[in-house]
Scaffold this motif. Sequence first.
Motif, PDB file in Angstrom:
ATOM      1  N   ILE A 123     -16.103  99.596  15.448  1.00  0.00           N
ATOM      2  CA  ILE A 123     -16.699  98.279  15.701  1.00  0.00           C
ATOM      3  C   ILE A 123     -17.226  98.155  17.121  1.00  0.00           C
ATOM      4  N   ALA A 124     -16.556  98.805  18.076  1.00  0.00           N
ATOM      5  CA  ALA A 124     -16.966  98.704  19.477  1.00  0.00           C
ATOM      6  C   ALA A 124     -18.423  99.135  19.632  1.00  0.00           C
ATOM      7  N   GLY A 125     -19.199  98.358  20.369  1.00  0.00           N
ATOM      8  CA  GLY A 125     -20.619  98.653  20.552  1.00  0.00           C
ATOM      9  C   GLY A 125     -21.500  97.739  19.735  1.00  0.00           C
ATOM     10  N   ALA A 162     -16.210  93.249   7.828  1.00  0.00           N
ATOM     11  CA  ALA A 162     -17.510  92.576   7.965  1.00  0.00           C
ATOM     12  C   ALA A 162     -17.885  91.835   6.686  1.00  0.00           C
ATOM     13  N   HIS A 163     -17.624  92.474   5.543  1.00  0.00           N
ATOM     14  CA  HIS A 163     -17.993  91.848   4.274  1.00  0.00           C
ATOM     15  C   HIS A 163     -17.152  90.600   4.007  1.00  0.00           C
ATOM     16  N   VAL A 164     -15.839  90.683   4.277  1.00  0.00           N
ATOM     17  CA  VAL A 164     -14.979  89.513   4.066  1.00  0.00           C
ATOM     18  C   VAL A 164     -15.431  88.363   4.953  1.00  0.00           C
ATOM     19  N   ARG A 165     -15.836  88.680   6.187  1.00  0.00           N
ATOM     20  CA  ARG A 165     -16.322  87.644   7.093  1.00  0.00           C
ATOM     21  C   ARG A 165     -17.545  86.937   6.516  1.00  0.00           C
ATOM     22  N   ALA A 198     -10.256 104.143   7.840  1.00  0.00           N
ATOM     23  CA  ALA A 198     -10.747 103.249   8.895  1.00  0.00           C
ATOM     24  C   ALA A 198     -12.183 102.809   8.651  1.00  0.00           C
ATOM     25  N   ASP A 199     -13.065 103.717   8.199  1.00  0.00           N
ATOM     26  CA  ASP A 199     -14.452 103.315   7.978  1.00  0.00           C
ATOM     27  C   ASP A 199     -14.571 102.313   6.842  1.00  0.00           C
ATOM     28  N   VAL A 200     -13.751 102.510   5.807  1.00  0.00           N
ATOM     29  CA  VAL A 200     -13.734 101.545   4.699  1.00  0.00           C
ATOM     30  C   VAL A 200     -13.232 100.193   5.192  1.00  0.00           C
ATOM     31  N   LEU A 201     -12.198 100.219   6.008  1.00  0.00           N
ATOM     32  CA  LEU A 201     -11.626  98.976   6.517  1.00  0.00           C
ATOM     33  C   LEU A 201     -12.608  98.240   7.418  1.00  0.00           C
ATOM     34  N   ALA A 202     -13.355  98.950   8.246  1.00  0.00           N
ATOM     35  CA  ALA A 202     -14.336  98.309   9.136  1.00  0.00           C
ATOM     36  C   ALA A 202     -15.427  97.611   8.329  1.00  0.00           C
ATOM     37  N   ARG A 203     -15.946  98.286   7.301  1.00  0.00           N
ATOM     38  CA  ARG A 203     -16.979  97.656   6.449  1.00  0.00           C
ATOM     39  C   ARG A 203     -16.407  96.463   5.708  1.00  0.00           C
ATOM     40  N   VAL A 242       0.631  96.626   4.259  1.00  0.00           N
ATOM     41  CA  VAL A 242       0.101  95.263   4.229  1.00  0.00           C
ATOM     42  C   VAL A 242      -1.055  95.159   5.215  1.00  0.00           C
ATOM     43  N   VAL A 243      -2.225  94.802   4.694  1.00  0.00           N
ATOM     44  CA  VAL A 243      -3.411  94.568   5.516  1.00  0.00           C
ATOM     45  C   VAL A 243      -3.634  93.058   5.564  1.00  0.00           C
ATOM     46  N   THR A 244      -3.526  92.487   6.757  1.00  0.00           N
ATOM     47  CA  THR A 244      -3.705  91.044   6.916  1.00  0.00           C
ATOM     48  C   THR A 244      -4.917  90.795   7.806  1.00  0.00           C
ATOM     49  N   LEU A 245      -5.871  90.024   7.286  1.00  0.00           N
ATOM     50  CA  LEU A 245      -7.079  89.690   8.032  1.00  0.00           C
ATOM     51  C   LEU A 245      -7.135  88.172   8.188  1.00  0.00           C
TER      52      LEU A 245
END
Length: 541
Positions: free
Chosen positions: A394-396, A526-529, A518-523, A435-438
């Motif tokens: 995400i950085a950048g 963004a999608h959940v947002r 990690a790449d799946v989690l980063a995408r 557990v993934v909490t966003l």
Amino acid sequence: MSHDEGASALRATEVSVGTWGRDLVVGWSAPWGPSLARIVRGSSGDREDGDLSALVLGARGAARQPPQLVTLGERLACAWIDVDGGSAAVLEEPHDHVGSTPVTVLALRGAKGAHALEIGKRSSLGGDARALAVAAGEAGPAWIAVASASGVRLATLRDDGTVSWDPTPWIARQAGVPRLALAEVRGQPILCALYPNERELLVVRREGERPVLVTHRLEQPVVELAVQAAGSRLAVGLLESSGARVSCAFVDARGKLTERPVALIDRYAGEHAIARIDGLGVVWAEDGFRLIARDAERRQAYVLPFLDGERDAERVGVVPRVPGPPSARYSVQRLEIVAAEHDDDEGRLLVARTKIDGTEAAPVELRLAPPFEVARERAQTRAHGCCVEVARTIAGASYRDATLVAESTEEGARLELPSTAQQLEVSFEDDRAIVVTLSTRGEQEPLEVDQSSFGRLARWVRHRLSHRERTLAALEEAWARRVAEELAEGARIVDAEVRASSPTGAILEVVLTKVPRADVLARWIAHVREELAAGKHRASP
């Protein structure tokens, strides 16, 4: 865990099997150390969805040899080799053991939990131990043969865990690591040994207090052996170095061969043609000895009787889906054949019950989970590593996220995302779930969830009494499940829910069976947002 899932990453491992009362205990070479797992008969441990936890006996890291098991009265004796050398110990039931538990977790003395086993005095078998074998008589101590740089010696293990050594080495040879097998014949131990690339079967017995060695010349080099005693005879199974043939022989109480090795499998034609044998065991079952040999390429084991050195081709039993070298026990008119494989995280254990001729096999697969401490440490490390990688990904994208740093927590890691007003937390729970909490607050203040009893009761009352609240909760639940599918990617979704929400934000919690990429989690973040900003968590899917 099915064999198809990540089968290429699984590696076969040796196992040993013993009985303790009515239960089956398996010793295996786990990636986190020499381990035991116990299956309580007639319980959910016999079902395909069973989950066994392990007692790690020794040092972390793969065991050089699986723990060898024998029963001493009401106790279980075991000996093993790890990076620290050889050790022996005696285990027993603690006073607060609850026998009704379907699958018993084995743990060291002092471990928390009502289903622990107590491990008594632990004795060293030498820091340079290379190989070992164990045996026990019907009424007496256990014997342990230990190979080291100075040869092979015999130790006596008593039920209090203490060890004493025979003064004279049983085999003085110092070169190579032998394969050892030990059995009790007429109240005395008999040791069989093979050294690599040699055509000799060494048989050692006691004569008074002195060991007597008898050497038997073999036609071909042999790399593996297994023994089983019954009455005054010792049956010996031999695997030739070619992997194409196994033979059987019989030894008497004096260490003499009463029958020369006779081939049981020699790439014989027909439906049982074998490509390569990589493991064997010998077991006594009612009317005679059986040899269990595994075909490495077909991943199936064959049960062959050898009565008086002969094989009856019509009575060959076949056990499918055998993942590694087998070990076997006879129990109540049945054979129990056990094998295992593992990756870096867990193992898969196969337990097949068959008739005594090896037919009508009923294989059951069980998951061998690591001890909780091991699983927690690995999950915490991976959770933190995942958050670090997400930060790098995400950085950048925004100057506000240019200096993202993953913060370690007690159970995993946390990551603050200033540019999108989000917070990510990846943690490990006691039930081995990830557990993934966003948390996303939109334009409002950060959402908070009242987890007090009053707060939970208030939410329950609102959902029960308000049609609007029930409808909204159902829509949010359906949305949570839908977006969780995007994150799972091969993992099983245990649970997914919206713990709190506003028109443009929510606290979303997804429980998975493994840490996401990690790449799946980063995408996914963004999608959940985007979905939250559009209010889709409150709209009909």
